[in-house]
Scaffold this motif. Structure first.
Motif, PDB file in Angstrom:
ATOM      1  N   GLY A  27       0.872  -1.082  -0.093  1.00 16.97           N
ATOM      2  CA  GLY A  27      -0.104   0.037  -0.071  1.00 16.97           C
ATOM      3  C   GLY A  27       1.031   1.212  -0.039  1.00 16.97           C
ATOM      4  N   HIS A  28       0.086   2.185   0.526  1.00 14.40           N
ATOM      5  CA  HIS A  28       0.670   3.646   0.351  1.00 14.40           C
ATOM      6  C   HIS A  28       1.762   3.859   1.925  1.00 14.40           C
ATOM      7  CE1 HIS A  28      -1.227   4.985  -3.265  1.00 14.40           C
ATOM      8  NE2 HIS A  28      -2.185   4.229  -2.704  1.00 14.40           N
ATOM      9  N   CYS A  29       2.761   2.889   1.778  1.00 12.48           N
ATOM     10  CA  CYS A  29       3.657   3.027   3.090  1.00 12.48           C
ATOM     11  C   CYS A  29       4.416   4.403   2.881  1.00 12.48           C
ATOM     12  CB  CYS A  29       4.482   2.012   3.083  1.00 12.48           C
ATOM     13  SG  CYS A  29       3.746   0.267   3.421  1.00 12.48           S
ATOM     14  N   HIS A  30       4.597   4.700   4.346  1.00 12.64           N
ATOM     15  CA  HIS A  30       5.471   6.242   4.293  1.00 12.64           C
ATOM     16  C   HIS A  30       6.691   5.883   3.852  1.00 12.64           C
ATOM     17  CE1 HIS A  30       7.885   8.849   6.408  1.00 12.64           C
ATOM     18  NE2 HIS A  30       7.018   9.751   5.983  1.00 12.64           N
ATOM     19  N   ASP A  31       7.163   4.491   3.944  1.00 10.97           N
ATOM     20  CA  ASP A  31       8.512   4.009   3.399  1.00 10.97           C
ATOM     21  C   ASP A  31       8.360   2.737   2.899  1.00 10.97           C
ATOM     22  OD1 ASP A  31      11.088   3.498   2.981  1.00 10.97           O
ATOM     23  OD2 ASP A  31      11.931   3.664   5.100  1.00 10.97           O
ATOM     24  N   LEU A  32       8.512   2.632   1.507  1.00 13.07           N
ATOM     25  CA  LEU A  32       7.979   1.336   0.888  1.00 13.07           C
ATOM     26  C   LEU A  32       9.383   0.147   1.443  1.00 13.07           C
ATOM     27  CD1 LEU A  32       6.915   1.784  -2.551  1.00 13.07           C
ATOM     28  CD2 LEU A  32       5.661   1.153  -0.827  1.00 13.07           C
ATOM     29  N   THR A  33      10.069   0.579   1.736  1.00  9.38           N
ATOM     30  CA  THR A  33      11.213  -0.654   2.234  1.00  9.38           C
ATOM     31  C   THR A  33      10.719  -1.091   3.858  1.00  9.38           C
ATOM     32  OG1 THR A  33      12.569   1.301   3.523  1.00  9.38           O
ATOM     33  CG2 THR A  33      13.288   0.880   1.241  1.00  9.38           C
ATOM     34  N   GLN A  34       9.709  -0.454   4.182  1.00  3.76           N
ATOM     35  CA  GLN A  34       9.194  -0.728   5.445  1.00  3.76           C
ATOM     36  C   GLN A  34       7.987  -1.637   5.355  1.00  3.76           C
ATOM     37  OE1 GLN A  34      11.165  -0.845   8.345  1.00  3.76           O
ATOM     38  NE2 GLN A  34      12.507  -0.050   6.886  1.00  3.76           N
ATOM     39  N   CYS A  35       7.729  -1.965   4.183  1.00  2.75           N
ATOM     40  CA  CYS A  35       6.572  -2.780   3.664  1.00  2.75           C
ATOM     41  C   CYS A  35       6.832  -4.151   3.878  1.00  2.75           C
ATOM     42  CB  CYS A  35       6.124  -2.649   2.285  1.00  2.75           C
ATOM     43  SG  CYS A  35       4.640  -3.560   1.841  1.00  2.75           S
ATOM     44  N   VAL A  36       6.211  -4.849   4.935  1.00 11.32           N
ATOM     45  CA  VAL A  36       6.610  -6.305   5.244  1.00 11.32           C
ATOM     46  C   VAL A  36       6.067  -7.136   4.114  1.00 11.32           C
ATOM     47  CG1 VAL A  36       6.320  -8.083   6.865  1.00 11.32           C
ATOM     48  CG2 VAL A  36       6.157  -5.812   7.576  1.00 11.32           C
ATOM     49  N   HIS A  37       7.112  -7.928   3.439  1.00 14.72           N
ATOM     50  CA  HIS A  37       7.027  -8.624   2.384  1.00 14.72           C
ATOM     51  C   HIS A  37       6.108  -9.660   2.459  1.00 14.72           C
ATOM     52  CE1 HIS A  37      10.444 -10.647   4.336  1.00 14.72           C
ATOM     53  NE2 HIS A  37      10.168 -11.614   3.687  1.00 14.72           N
ATOM     54  N   LEU A  43       5.633  -0.830   8.301  1.00 17.92           N
ATOM     55  CA  LEU A  43       6.047  -0.692   9.555  1.00 17.92           C
ATOM     56  C   LEU A  43       6.053   0.722  10.131  1.00 17.92           C
ATOM     57  CD1 LEU A  43       8.514  -3.693   9.456  1.00 17.92           C
ATOM     58  CD2 LEU A  43       6.408  -3.428  10.656  1.00 17.92           C
ATOM     59  N   THR A  44       6.472   1.815   9.230  1.00 21.61           N
ATOM     60  CA  THR A  44       6.641   3.154   9.552  1.00 21.61           C
ATOM     61  C   THR A  44       5.368   4.016   9.405  1.00 21.61           C
ATOM     62  OG1 THR A  44       7.817   3.500   7.449  1.00 21.61           O
ATOM     63  CG2 THR A  44       9.089   3.034   9.489  1.00 21.61           C
ATOM     64  N   GLY A  45       4.309   3.275   9.089  1.00 18.11           N
ATOM     65  CA  GLY A  45       3.126   4.173   9.056  1.00 18.11           C
ATOM     66  C   GLY A  45       2.807   4.578   7.563  1.00 18.11           C
ATOM     67  N   CYS A  46       1.879   5.314   7.225  1.00 14.32           N
ATOM     68  CA  CYS A  46       1.171   5.269   5.868  1.00 14.32           C
ATOM     69  C   CYS A  46       1.553   6.716   5.316  1.00 14.32           C
ATOM     70  CB  CYS A  46      -0.376   5.415   5.887  1.00 14.32           C
ATOM     71  SG  CYS A  46      -0.849   3.705   6.566  1.00 14.32           S
ATOM     72  N   GLU A  47       1.692   6.898   4.066  1.00 11.98           N
ATOM     73  CA  GLU A  47       1.619   7.967   3.308  1.00 11.98           C
ATOM     74  C   GLU A  47       0.265   8.985   3.727  1.00 11.98           C
ATOM     75  OE1 GLU A  47       1.900   7.356  -0.714  1.00 11.98           O
ATOM     76  OE2 GLU A  47       3.856   7.065  -0.708  1.00 11.98           O
ATOM     77  N   VAL A  48       0.707  10.355   3.602  1.00 16.43           N
ATOM     78  CA  VAL A  48      -0.443  11.320   3.913  1.00 16.43           C
ATOM     79  C   VAL A  48      -1.755  10.875   3.208  1.00 16.43           C
ATOM     80  CG1 VAL A  48      -1.374  13.612   3.489  1.00 16.43           C
ATOM     81  CG2 VAL A  48       1.055  13.093   4.316  1.00 16.43           C
ATOM     82  N   GLY A  49      -3.057  10.882   3.648  1.00 16.37           N
ATOM     83  CA  GLY A  49      -4.154  10.525   2.804  1.00 16.37           C
ATOM     84  C   GLY A  49      -4.493   9.044   2.924  1.00 16.37           C
ATOM     85  N   TYR A  50      -3.923   8.266   3.420  1.00  9.83           N
ATOM     86  CA  TYR A  50      -4.135   6.838   3.855  1.00  9.83           C
ATOM     87  C   TYR A  50      -4.002   6.406   5.285  1.00  9.83           C
ATOM     88  CZ  TYR A  50      -4.161   6.693  -1.202  1.00  9.83           C
ATOM     89  OH  TYR A  50      -4.358   7.015  -2.471  1.00  9.83           O
TER      90      TYR A  50
END
Length: 460
Positions: A27-37, A43-50
């Protein structure tokens, strides 16, 4: 056959993907590297608006920003989920780029396109839904104050009932005015005032009959009674002759002409009968007066209270000295006293006999005395005196009531001679030179008479 082992090397999903065979996109992770595969968690939250664990859910209505943690302005119809701007429009009642301004005065609702109703205070019209917060102007009702009062009602909160309008549909809902006039029997702008005393009919324009005590305000009939002096169902008839006043119950007084007794107040228009006075001719003349207009004076009544107020007749007779019905005529010459029945005495001048008490104002005739000259005097004529032994004798002539002359002889002293009118007591007889003197006592008058000379006249 020999036992052969195979080695398997596992490789994690690439950045931005997760799940089975790494087919699901993060999804619209604040840091895509922190998207659990494995499960796509950010892990570090979402981008603005999500928001959400995988940051795939857009901010719900009314929220924006990082993790959708910020609320949109209340004036916005939702907002941009990224920056919170009101780019989807304003809530009802608000306007402006950022929905920062309330609707202009007198408007409300979506895009401020609706007009406020008849609010009592236009500043108190809700910009959001148009509700009149302090109530409606007179003549309107409902939250928005756009509904006129129902038929038959008007005014503040439509609480006032229309008056007696000729046509209720023509009752103005704001002030109750009756546009087509009033029903019979009422008047005024709102037709709530009954006709005043003395008026009736449409708009109270007709006058009651003058003979009515007011009248029915609808049809003018005299159902509240008649004015003084009138009678009949419609007060068309004057009181019967001889009566007047309310319900014709009062009786006229002693009017000179009963036809001229006012049917209204009983006034005798042509004056009173003899013996009465006042406007109503019910008051007898004052004591001592009588006749027309009570101008005549009573005569010499024995009792002034018994003088007829009508013709002056003395009902219990006259005072002494007067005669006639009115007791104004003095007794005739020679008479006096009660009913002029007493005859005057021997007055020197009968015209000078007082008619009230018989007094003789100029004295009595010879031979009489007293106030009324009714007492006879005694005339003694001494004829002579002689000796008779030792006693003396007086010869006297006495004039009696009957005017007869009698000779008294051989009267010895002392002696008593009784006549009709007096008693004479002869005390004695003496010589006085050549003349003789007779001393006599008049019993009635208690006086001593000295009579000198042989022949002398003595009046008593």
């Amino acid at each position: 056959m020999p036992n052969t082992k195979h080695c398997v090397f596992l490789i994690a999903c690439g950045q931005g993907y997760y799940g089975a065979e790494c087919q699901q996109e993060c999804g619209h992770c604040h840091d895509l590297t922190q998207c659990v595969h494995t499960n796509g968690s950010c892990l570090t939250g979402c981008e603005v608006g999500y928001h959400g664990e995988t940051c795939q859910t857009p901010c719900p209505y009314g929220f924006f920003g990082l993790d959708c943690a910020d609320r949109c302005k209340d004036t916005c119809d939702g907002c941009n989920r990224f920056n919170g701007s009101c780019d989807s429009g304003c809530n009802p009642g608000w306007q402006g780029y950022d929905c920062q301004d309330a609707c202009d005065q007198g408007s409300f609702g979506d895009n401020c396109l609706q007009k406020c109703g008849h609010c009592r205070d236009v500043n108190q019209c809700s910009n959001i839904n148009g509700t009149c917060l302090t109530g409606c102007d007179a003549g309107y009702q409902g939250d928005l104050c756009k509904t006129p009062c129902g038929q038959g009602y008007y005014g503040a909160e439509c609480q006032q009932e229309c008056g007696h309008c000729h046509d209720l549909t023509q009752c103005v809902h704001t002030n109750g005015s009756c546009l087509t006039g009033c029903e019979v029997g009422y008047h005024g702008e709102t037709c709530q005032i009954p006709c005043p005393y003395g008026f009736f009919g449409l708009d109270c324009a007709d006058r009651c009959k003058d003979t009515c005590d007011g009248c029915n305000r609808f049809n003018g009939s005299c159902d509240s009674g008649c004015n003084p002096g009138w009678q009949g169902y419609d007060c068309q008839d004057a009181c019967d002759q001889g009566s007047f006043g309310d319900n014709c119950l009062q009786k006229c007084g002693h009017c000179r002409d009963v036809n001229q007794c006012s049917n209204i107040n009983g006034t005798c228009l042509t004056g009173c009968d003899a013996g009465y006075q006042g406007d109503l001719c019910k008051t007898p003349c004052d004591q001592g007066s009588f006749g027309d207009n009570c101008l005549q004076k009573c005569g010499h009544c024995r009792d002034v209270n018994q003088c007829s107020n009508i013709n002056g007749t003395c009902l219990t007779g006259c005072d002494a000295g007067y005669q006639g019905d009115l007791c104004k005529t003095p007794c005739g010459q020679g008479y006096y006293g009660a009913e002029c029945q007493q005859e005057c005495g021997h007055c020197h001048d009968l015209t000078q006999c007082v008619h009230t008490n018989g007094s003789c104002l100029t004295g009595c005739e010879v031979g009489y005395h007293g106030e009324t000259c009714q007492i006879h005097s005694m005339v003694l004529v001494i004829l002579g005196v002689t000796l008779d032994g030792r006693d003396m004798t007086a010869k006297m002539l006495a004039h009696t009531d009957s005017l007869d002359w009698i000779v008294l002889t051989d009267v010895k002293t002392p002696a008593m001679v009784v006549t009709d009118s007096m008693v004479l007591v002869i005390l004695g007889v003496t010589l006085d030179g050549r003349d003789m003197t007779a001393k006599m006592h008049v019993v009635k008058d208690i006086m001593v008479l000295n009579v000198n000379k042989n022949v002398d006249t003595v009046m008593t």
